[in-house]
Scaffold this active site. Structure first.
Site, PDB file in Angstrom:
ATOM      1  N   TYR A  19       0.729  -1.063   0.068  1.00 35.86           N
ATOM      2  CA  TYR A  19       0.244   0.138   0.016  1.00 35.86           C
ATOM      3  C   TYR A  19       0.849   1.324   0.143  1.00 35.86           C
ATOM      4  O   TYR A  19       0.314   2.139   0.700  1.00 35.86           O
ATOM      5  CB  TYR A  19      -0.825   0.017   1.223  1.00 35.86           C
ATOM      6  CG  TYR A  19      -2.080  -0.701   0.858  1.00 35.86           C
ATOM      7  CD1 TYR A  19      -3.157  -0.269   0.122  1.00 35.86           C
ATOM      8  CD2 TYR A  19      -2.584  -2.016   1.526  1.00 35.86           C
ATOM      9  CE1 TYR A  19      -4.305  -0.916   0.242  1.00 35.86           C
ATOM     10  CE2 TYR A  19      -3.613  -2.786   1.494  1.00 35.86           C
ATOM     11  CZ  TYR A  19      -4.490  -2.055   0.569  1.00 35.86           C
ATOM     12  OH  TYR A  19      -5.723  -2.819   0.449  1.00 35.86           O
ATOM     13  N   TYR A 149     -14.930  -3.969   3.047  1.00 39.15           N
ATOM     14  CA  TYR A 149     -13.387  -4.333   2.881  1.00 39.15           C
ATOM     15  C   TYR A 149     -13.391  -5.813   3.528  1.00 39.15           C
ATOM     16  O   TYR A 149     -13.630  -6.096   4.797  1.00 39.15           O
ATOM     17  CB  TYR A 149     -12.565  -3.367   3.344  1.00 39.15           C
ATOM     18  CG  TYR A 149     -11.177  -4.096   3.006  1.00 39.15           C
ATOM     19  CD1 TYR A 149     -10.266  -3.988   1.704  1.00 39.15           C
ATOM     20  CD2 TYR A 149     -10.468  -4.812   4.072  1.00 39.15           C
ATOM     21  CE1 TYR A 149      -9.152  -4.507   1.532  1.00 39.15           C
ATOM     22  CE2 TYR A 149      -9.213  -5.021   3.828  1.00 39.15           C
ATOM     23  CZ  TYR A 149      -8.497  -4.995   2.623  1.00 39.15           C
ATOM     24  OH  TYR A 149      -7.023  -5.453   2.344  1.00 39.15           O
ATOM     25  N   ASP A 255     -17.545 -10.411   9.208  1.00 38.31           N
ATOM     26  CA  ASP A 255     -16.194 -10.410   8.991  1.00 38.31           C
ATOM     27  C   ASP A 255     -15.724  -9.508  10.511  1.00 38.31           C
ATOM     28  O   ASP A 255     -15.769  -8.147  10.240  1.00 38.31           O
ATOM     29  CB  ASP A 255     -15.813  -9.647   7.795  1.00 38.31           C
ATOM     30  CG  ASP A 255     -14.272  -9.385   7.716  1.00 38.31           C
ATOM     31  OD1 ASP A 255     -13.455  -9.774   8.539  1.00 38.31           O
ATOM     32  OD2 ASP A 255     -14.005  -8.674   6.454  1.00 38.31           O
ATOM     33  N   LYS A 284      -6.557 -10.306  12.742  1.00 34.86           N
ATOM     34  CA  LYS A 284      -5.880  -9.444  13.249  1.00 34.86           C
ATOM     35  C   LYS A 284      -5.537  -9.559  14.905  1.00 34.86           C
ATOM     36  O   LYS A 284      -4.374  -9.710  15.063  1.00 34.86           O
ATOM     37  CB  LYS A 284      -6.323  -8.127  13.035  1.00 34.86           C
ATOM     38  CG  LYS A 284      -6.183  -7.734  11.566  1.00 34.86           C
ATOM     39  CD  LYS A 284      -6.806  -6.388  11.252  1.00 34.86           C
ATOM     40  CE  LYS A 284      -6.514  -5.917   9.806  1.00 34.86           C
ATOM     41  NZ  LYS A 284      -7.351  -5.875   8.821  1.00 34.86           N
TER      42      LYS A 284
END
Ligand SMILES: *Cc1c(COP(=O)(O)O)cnc(C)c1O
Length: 460
Positions: A19, A149, A255, A284
């Protein structure tokens, strides 16, 4: 050549950062992190930075935590890696048990992988194969949200609503349905808080009324669309969306890759909307942010559709080399132990409201249009004109300026477009919050950072 400048040279020669426009990157001072402790990152010159984005939304109890380090170290002495296909080990088993205990009762099975994208992709593949093995093969379409996302693989990009990231790959993506984002600040239905009756769910209802029997699943990030711009939305949106999906007989995929493990004040965001999914995707924060790991939880009903004699060919043929890696699982177990020992969630009852109060004054700034708050996450949407909500143009690159100014204040601020956010470790204390919000104020209250605003004001 000093060690630092040698590393800098090699970084520029050998690395390609995620990114990151490498041409920009080469022009600026290299931020070379050497070590970390608690909420702080230290660079090779000893400069200290508040890790205000939890090292990409994953650090939970702070860096260098003795319990997590100890858990990983002890596991390293016994077993660092073994395949999980047909073989097992204690950390994977015990972590699965804990995850089942912490999540809604209907989630009974844990399928491991190693990152958030795969956690979501696994849910999608399981859902699709479930319907094929349950007599409803016509259910093969998926629904996602604008600004959703779910990762950067071809499969998860196909379900995402962040075209800025995914544009070049459009030709490779599979077709899926998109419903409006519950973006209250820029309400797609033109409502405000008082008049809202979640009209933005009408397109979902219309779609399900028409094609509900072809829908395999809806995938959604509960309570906050994170990468899509830190869009915090009301829990009742999720409650109602879940009810619509249920009524149509389709699956619900939650999610929680970003929201899981306390970030929104509860262990999982789904608790605040009282919804139970068919699939729950975690990553995460699963290992406290220490090692890569992911899990897709599902129900006994889904599990049973894959269970049968070998010749029936119902097996789920999916796996990753590092699925359920013992070191990562040990970190996950240790992180959950810290939740118990430090009463992490109970302490948030003090620090979260404190953080939210400290953020309120940012709304006084003429370039702050919206303040969004959820647990240890706070986001400010910057606008050129507060009355019209006119956004800064991407070419203004306000985010970039804020990033550089943040570093000078010892903060790792990494805005998403025009949205500046804090995504704090749950271990942040009141004193940390004071420092971070004061420093963020120094960055954001500086009119020199927003010359566009003065220019447009002087034209009036
Ligand atoms: C980060 C993220 C992912 C992707 O996880 P990776 O580990 O980066 O592949 C998926 N879903 C959500 C909500 C995320 O925030």
């Amino acid at each position: 050549m000093s060690v630092t400048s040698a590393l800098r040279d090699k970084d520029h020669r050998f690395l390609w950062h995620p990114y990151t426009q490498m041409k920009d990157y080469e022009k600026r001072d290299l931020l070379l992190i050497d070590r970390a402790e608690g909420i702080f990152l230290y660079d090779v010159d000893g400069n200290r930075y508040y890790d205000t984005v939890s090292s990409w939304w994953c650090i939970v109890h702070g860096h260098n935590h003795p319990t997590i380090k100890g858990g990983v170290r002890a596991q390293m002495e016994r077993l660092e890696q073994v395949l999980l296909a047909g073989i097992s080990h204690a950390p994977a088993i015990l972590l699965a048990e804990k995850l089942v205990q912490l999540t809604p009762p209907s989630l009974t099975r844990v399928f491991y992988s190693d990152n958030g994208s795969t956690a979501c992709e696994i849910a999608v593949k399981m859902s699709l194969q479930y319907w094929q093995q349950s007599g409803q093969p016509e259910r093969h379409q998926f629904i996602g949200l604008e600004r959703g996302y779910h990762g950067d693989t071809i499969g998860t990009m196909s379900l995402g609503g962040t075209p800025g990231f995914h544009g070049p790959f459009a030709g490779l993506l599979f077709h899926s349905h998109r419903i409006p984002s519950p973006y209250c600040y820029r309400c797609p239905m033109g409502r405000d808080e008082k008049s809202c009756d979640i009209e933005c769910l009408m397109p979902l209802k219309t779609l399900l009324d028409k094609d509900g029997d072809q829908i395999a699943a809806l995938i959604i990030e509960p309570l906050i669309q994170a990468a899509g711009g830190m869009i915090v939305y009301p829990p009742r949106y999720l409650t109602r969306a879940a009810a619509l999906v249920r009524a149509a007989g389709a699956h619900l995929i939650l999610d929680e890759v970003a929201t899981g493990f306390g970030r929104t004040s509860t262990m999982f965001a789904l608790e605040q909307a009282a919804v139970t999914p068919d699939f729950l995707c975690l990553s995460k924060g699963l290992t406290g942010g220490y090692l890569p790991m992911a899990a897709t939880l599902t129900t006994e009903e889904v599990f049973q559709a894959f269970y049968g004699d070998y010749a029936e060919n119902r097996t789920f043929y999916h796996g990753h080399t590092f699925s359920g890696n013992p070191l990562a699982a040990a970190a996950g177990l240790a992180s959950l132990q810290v939740f118990d020992e430090e009463q992490t969630l109970a302490r948030l009852a003090d620090t979260v409201p404190y953080l939210h109060r400290r953020m309120t004054r940012f709304l006084d700034l003429p370039w702050v249009g919206d303040l969004r708050k959820l647990g240890m996450i706070c986001a400010l949407e910057l606008v050129k004109n507060k009355a019209t909500k006119e956004p800064f143009s991407p070419t203004d690159r306000v985010g970039w300026r804020i990033y550089l100014a943040g570093l000078r204040q010892g903060l790792i601020l990494r805005p998403l477009g025009n949205v500046v956010y804090l995504w704090l470790p749950l271990s942040a204390t009141r004193a940390d919050i004071d420092e971070i919000t004061d420093r963020a104020w120094t960055v954001l209250a500086d009119p020199a950072l927003f010359p566009e605003i003065r220019r447009s004001a002087s034209h009036e």
